[in-house]
Design a protein around this motif. Sequence first.
Motif, PDB file in Angstrom:
ATOM      1  N   LEU A   1      -1.177  15.538  -3.769  1.00 62.86           N
ATOM      2  CA  LEU A   1      -0.488  15.069  -4.963  1.00 62.86           C
ATOM      3  C   LEU A   1      -1.351  14.106  -5.773  1.00 62.86           C
ATOM      4  O   LEU A   1      -1.319  14.106  -7.004  1.00 62.86           O
ATOM      5  CB  LEU A   1       0.827  14.394  -4.572  1.00 62.86           C
TER       6      LEU A   1
ATOM      7  N   TYR B   1       2.642   1.781  -3.322  1.00 65.35           N
ATOM      8  CA  TYR B   1       1.790   2.286  -4.394  1.00 65.35           C
ATOM      9  C   TYR B   1       1.452   3.764  -4.209  1.00 65.35           C
ATOM     10  O   TYR B   1       1.489   4.547  -5.148  1.00 65.35           O
ATOM     11  CB  TYR B   1       0.493   1.474  -4.479  1.00 65.35           C
ATOM     12  N   ASN B   2       1.124   4.106  -2.980  1.00 58.04           N
ATOM     13  CA  ASN B   2       0.800   5.505  -2.716  1.00 58.04           C
ATOM     14  C   ASN B   2       1.998   6.417  -2.954  1.00 58.04           C
ATOM     15  O   ASN B   2       1.861   7.503  -3.510  1.00 58.04           O
ATOM     16  CB  ASN B   2       0.282   5.669  -1.286  1.00 58.04           C
TER      17      ASN B   2
ATOM     18  N   LEU C   1       4.499   5.820  -4.961  1.00 58.48           N
ATOM     19  CA  LEU C   1       4.743   5.901  -6.404  1.00 58.48           C
ATOM     20  C   LEU C   1       3.749   6.841  -7.076  1.00 58.48           C
ATOM     21  O   LEU C   1       4.099   7.588  -7.997  1.00 58.48           O
ATOM     22  CB  LEU C   1       4.670   4.503  -7.028  1.00 58.48           C
ATOM     23  N   ASN C   2       2.533   6.808  -6.596  1.00 58.19           N
ATOM     24  CA  ASN C   2       1.510   7.722  -7.125  1.00 58.19           C
ATOM     25  C   ASN C   2       1.924   9.173  -6.884  1.00 58.19           C
ATOM     26  O   ASN C   2       1.792  10.032  -7.757  1.00 58.19           O
ATOM     27  CB  ASN C   2       0.169   7.417  -6.456  1.00 58.19           C
ATOM     28  N   SER C   3       2.448   9.422  -5.675  1.00 61.98           N
ATOM     29  CA  SER C   3       2.922  10.782  -5.374  1.00 61.98           C
ATOM     30  C   SER C   3       4.045  11.183  -6.308  1.00 61.98           C
ATOM     31  O   SER C   3       4.082  12.311  -6.813  1.00 61.98           O
ATOM     32  CB  SER C   3       3.431  10.859  -3.931  1.00 61.98           C
TER      33      SER C   3
ATOM     34  N   ALA D   1      -5.421   2.539  -3.414  1.00 56.79           N
ATOM     35  CA  ALA D   1      -4.251   1.667  -3.515  1.00 56.79           C
ATOM     36  C   ALA D   1      -4.548   0.297  -2.920  1.00 56.79           C
ATOM     37  O   ALA D   1      -3.674  -0.538  -2.805  1.00 56.79           O
ATOM     38  CB  ALA D   1      -3.054   2.299  -2.809  1.00 56.79           C
TER      39      ALA D   1
ATOM     40  N   HIS E   1       0.799  -1.213   0.000  1.00 54.83           N
ATOM     41  CA  HIS E   1       0.000   0.000   0.000  1.00 54.83           C
ATOM     42  C   HIS E   1       0.835   1.269   0.000  1.00 54.83           C
ATOM     43  O   HIS E   1       0.607   2.210  -0.750  1.00 54.83           O
ATOM     44  CB  HIS E   1      -0.766   0.016   1.334  1.00 54.83           C
TER      45      HIS E   1
ATOM     46  N   LYS F   1      -4.345   2.973  -7.684  1.00 53.72           N
ATOM     47  CA  LYS F   1      -3.244   3.932  -7.696  1.00 53.72           C
ATOM     48  C   LYS F   1      -1.925   3.183  -7.787  1.00 53.72           C
ATOM     49  O   LYS F   1      -1.798   2.139  -7.145  1.00 53.72           O
ATOM     50  CB  LYS F   1      -3.251   4.734  -6.389  1.00 53.72           C
ATOM     51  N   PRO F   2      -0.937   3.639  -8.475  1.00 53.89           N
ATOM     52  CA  PRO F   2      -0.972   4.821  -9.332  1.00 53.89           C
ATOM     53  C   PRO F   2      -1.848   4.568 -10.558  1.00 53.89           C
ATOM     54  O   PRO F   2      -1.712   3.527 -11.199  1.00 53.89           O
ATOM     55  CB  PRO F   2       0.491   5.000  -9.757  1.00 53.89           C
TER      56      PRO F   2
ATOM     57  N   ARG G   1      -2.594  14.799  -9.599  1.00 53.60           N
ATOM     58  CA  ARG G   1      -2.286  13.839 -10.663  1.00 53.60           C
ATOM     59  C   ARG G   1      -3.548  13.494 -11.451  1.00 53.60           C
ATOM     60  O   ARG G   1      -3.543  13.449 -12.679  1.00 53.60           O
ATOM     61  CB  ARG G   1      -1.665  12.584 -10.042  1.00 53.60           C
TER      62      ARG G   1
ATOM     63  N   GLU H   1      -4.885  13.289  -0.274  1.00 57.02           N
ATOM     64  CA  GLU H   1      -3.523  13.629  -0.648  1.00 57.02           C
ATOM     65  C   GLU H   1      -3.540  14.606  -1.816  1.00 57.02           C
ATOM     66  O   GLU H   1      -4.062  14.313  -2.884  1.00 57.02           O
ATOM     67  CB  GLU H   1      -2.757  12.370  -1.061  1.00 57.02           C
TER      68      GLU H   1
ATOM     69  N   LYS I   1      -1.621   4.845  10.691  1.00 55.31           N
ATOM     70  CA  LYS I   1      -2.796   4.210  10.130  1.00 55.31           C
ATOM     71  C   LYS I   1      -3.978   4.261  11.103  1.00 55.31           C
ATOM     72  O   LYS I   1      -5.094   4.595  10.719  1.00 55.31           O
ATOM     73  CB  LYS I   1      -2.455   2.753   9.808  1.00 55.31           C
TER      74      LYS I   1
END
Lengths: 351, 251
Positions: free
Chosen positions: B15, A179-180, A182-184, B83, A176, B102-103, B19, B13, A272
């Motif tokens: 960002l 992925y987050n 990488l999204n950023s 995610a 998790h 995500k992504p 996106r 978030e 979390k």
Amino acid sequence: MNFAAFKYLNRNLAKVNLNYGLMGVAIGLLICVFESTITEKFVSWETAVATMIFSTISTLTVTNAVYLLMCYGVLRKGRFWQFVLVYLLGLVIGFEFSYWLVSLIFNFHYSFQGHLGDYRISLLIGFVVSTIIYFYVGQQTALNARLKEKELDLVKAKQLITQAELQTLQSKINPHFLYNALNSIASLIHEDADKAEDMTLKLSRLFRYSINSPQENMAAVTEEMEIVNTYLEIEKIRFGDRLSFTMYIDKQAMNNNIPRFLIQPLVENALKHGLNEMASNGELKIMITREGENIALSIADNGKPFPAELNVGYGLQSTYDKLTLLYGERYEVQITNTPEKQIRILIPAML
Amino acid sequence: MNKTWKTLIIDDEQLARQRLIRLLMPYNHIEIIGEGLNGQDGLEKIEKLKPELIFLDIEMPVFNGFEMLSKLKHQPKIVFTTAYDQYAIKAFEEGSIDYLLKPVETDRLEKTIKRLQELQRQAVDYLSLEGLIKQMQVKKVIKTLTVKIGDKILLIKLDSIIYIDAEDKYVFLHTADGKKHLTDFTIGSLEEKLPEQFVRIHRGSIINSDYIREIRKGFNGGFVFVMNNPENTRLTSSRPNGEMLRERFGM
């Protein structure tokens, strides 16, 4: 031979002599009883004394001959004839010494030729007995060696299992999170290339720490805190001003080692379960201090308090498992909501 | 010509929001009318701006995505962005609600945009959906009980518990290492909580059936359970439980 070895030999020699001396006495007694039963009358006391002298002294001479020659490396394992020879030699010395002693006590003339005839039967018995002893001892030592080897294997296997268990417990960064992050990064590339680069480097540093060198169970306090810092900086890029954190290491704890990846899962839990519901002003505090013989690790936050009935998830369970594997029962986990919401771990300070 | 979709993006978030906005830019018929910063903010913005479409994150402060949806009066079409791993996500497919992992990938987003017309409007009970997802996530049965000694917290593995009994008001967990631990749980709550292998044989005792050495007939139709610990602890069942125990242990 050096002095320490000599002392060791001395002590063992005394022990061996005592053991086999007693055994010699016992054999003598047995022979007397045996003779008495066969002839159906008690043996005379002279015969009894002579028998005892023979059995005790020859047992001792045989034992000492074998033992000393073994200690000095003359007699080696696996040499059958050598063993039999030494055994018989010990027997002859013992017999001669006994004859001489008996002749002194009962006052008759000692002469070698006088009892030469006795040897025919004695040496035969000596040969048979020594053969039996040789094979019996040989088997026994082989068995012992095998047992020891098995035990050693077991210990080794146990160590391997512990190591494997620790390894599986160690390197679990939540996918998790990846992925987050990488999204950023995908977003940052267009907004702020420098920041994107920075975050990529932080992410790789974190994964290098977790994926590489999983054999290491312990890490320096500073190294571990550095990684927690890296982890939190990544989260801070994601969460922005909603999250702030402070870290403190006691000077006295600075040089200690603590279990690798002990703090990160707990910090992840704090984010979390504690801080995730806070829309702003989330604060996290991580402290490592020295408390007497212990190192205290504390992770505190100002978010949602721990529920009365703790929900034990992977993070907490793996923390306990890790601590048990490394410290047995010599650790303590405290979970409190007042005066501060924190989880605190006490482990022995190891340099 | 495509209709124009008034769209709101809700994610905690910044960002992630940025996106998504950037990825949606090429689609002229997607008109972004605002951003929600968390569940509560999202709720307010939806009621105010009445979007036709929302992109919605799930794990957010104040209200999570599901809680927010359950509070909505206005009903837009929904695309989840998360995610979460695939397993949990499977639960969505039934309601033909769309989701993006995500992504977010551009090709996948394009598919979603093409499918927009097909998306059902509402008709899904989001809280039960959330329950379903939570269940899938927390499917694990409990393996440990926590025990408090002052501030110190111990985790007691269930398979190390031999039996549980009540003495006066106190409930004790008796473990294989011969220790007994005081717990805050009541016998009743433990009976509910614990997995199958734990059997309540009496008002005041629960046994771990994996540790039964012997079952004997007792007086008055009860049973005596001899436990497999060094002390060979004996526990007696009460009569009302007799039938259940007979069935359970095939006696």
